[in-house]
Design a protein around this motif. Structure first.
Motif, short mmCIF file in Angstrom:
data_model
loop_
_atom_site.label_atom_id
_atom_site.label_comp_id
_atom_site.label_asym_id
_atom_site.label_seq_id
_atom_site.Cartn_x
_atom_site.Cartn_y
_atom_site.Cartn_z
N ASP A 173 0.84 -1.21 0.00
CA ASP A 173 0.00 0.00 0.00
C ASP A 173 0.87 1.26 0.00
N ASP B 41 -1.21 8.02 5.47
CA ASP B 41 -2.34 7.13 5.21
C ASP B 41 -2.92 6.65 6.54
N GLY C 57 -4.89 4.32 8.03
CA GLY C 57 -5.51 3.00 7.94
C GLY C 57 -5.51 2.33 9.30
N ALA D 95 -2.98 0.89 10.58
CA ALA D 95 -1.82 1.64 11.06
C ALA D 95 -1.83 2.99 10.34
N THR E 198 0.50 5.38 8.36
CA THR E 198 1.83 5.35 7.76
C THR E 198 2.19 6.70 7.15
K LIG Z 1 -2.01 2.48 6.09
#
Ligand SMILES: [K+]
Ligand SMILES: Nc1ncnc2c1ncn2[C@@H]1O[C@H](COP(=O)(O)OP(=O)(O)O)[C@@H](O)[C@H]1O
Ligand SMILES: CC(C)(COP(=O)(O)O)[C@@H](O)C(=O)NCCC(=O)O
Length: 259
Positions: free
Chosen positions: A109, A129, A131, A133, A135
């Motif tokens: 990703d 991002d 999500g 996690a 990132t």
């Molecule tokens: K992510």
């Protein structure tokens, strides 16, 4: 038409690209036990219910959950009669190779976000991002992924509080009006929301301090719009970023094939 699949640890997103635009984007909870047949029942029902015209002939997959790739491959082989390109596999070429420690595996990703971010904004970019996690992907001037940051995701942080403390309920993230919470839920939301704003601003400040050039920041992922309300940091929030990257990587590989 191209079926682009972005499988995260929480949700899997399917988008249909007709060569000019996305015809449909649908989301299903990520579950490694889901079979190809189950995916197809869900997918074909949505096609019918939304009266979407689509003839899938090609597919590309990015998955942060290695175990789901098998069933997604079977889905593509059995129902769309095609062999999907899987980001991160040796046979999937990227426009620019990542520059990271030898032997390390970068989340697909993050590679996809890098390609998409570079296409839209050029290099010297940070992609955040939100999500499972959160990132931070750092994109160099030539479009290479050169590393970044992995922080515990927003919902993961809330879940951890609930799991570890008997008196803390399970709650959803929201933007609290103030930092001083006057009840348990407001205190938890303030801790995670403002804590997260501090985390994002602090990490970006640190990354910028380590770089010679000015770094633009863009955000993506389910919770990005919520955090955009609390900071001036983001140049833009782009919820289709990963899908855009998948289309670009697919195109890149097709061009190499025919070259
Ligand atoms: K992510
Ligand atoms: N629009 C939304 N509003 C609130 N929470 C969301 C929204 N979209 C996603 N989430 C939550 O944010 C987290 C990350 O979601 P997502 O971006 O789909 O993660 P991943 O890509 O890791 O599967 C998940 O816990 C999900 O339930
Ligand atoms: C960091 C991640 C867990 C994020 O996944 P997500 O939140 O999108 O489900 C994923 O990119 C991953 O498994 N990465 C591998 C390690 C790395 O990127 O360095």
């Amino acid at each position: 038409m191209l079926l682009a699949i972005d499988c995260g640890n929480t949700n899997t997103v399917f988008s249909i690209w007709d060569g000019a635009q996305f015809r449909a984007t649908w989301r299903i909870a990520t579950d490694h036990k889901r079979t190809a047949d189950e995916y197809f029942v869900w997918f074909s029902s949505l096609l019918m219910l939304t009266k979407t015209e689509a003839h899938i002939t090609e597919a590309i997959i990015s998955s942060t959950v290695p175990r789901v790739v098998f069933n997604l491959r079977v889905l593509c082989n059995r129902y769309f009669d095609c062999r999907p390109i899987v980001v991160g596999k040796p046979e999937c070429a990227l426009p620019v190779a990542p520059r990271v420690d030898q032997g390390t595996t970068v989340g697909p990703d993050r590679l996809v976000n890098t390609v998409a971010g570079f296409d839209r904004h050029g290099g010297n970019l940070i992609v955040v991002d939100f999500g499972t996690a959160t990132t931070f992907d750092v994109v160099d001037v030539d479009g290479a992924y050169i590393g970044g940051v992995i922080a515990p995701g927003v919902n993961l942080s809330l879940e951890a509080l609930h799991m570890a403390a008997a008196a803390l309920p399970h709650i959803d993230i929201a933007r609290p009006h103030s930092a001083i919470g006057t009840n348990t839920v407001a205190c938890m939301q303030a801790g995670v929301y403002w804590g997260y704003i501090g985390l994002v601003e602090g990490i970006v400040r640190q990354i910028r301090a380590e770089r010679e050039n000015p770094m633009m920041v863009i955000a993506t992922g389910g919770l990005a719009p919520l955090f955009q309300q609390g900071t001036e940091l983001f140049h833009s929030v782009e919820d289709d970023l990963t899908m855009h990257g998948l289309v670009l990587i697919h195109r890149h590989n097709k061009e190499l094939e025919t070259a």
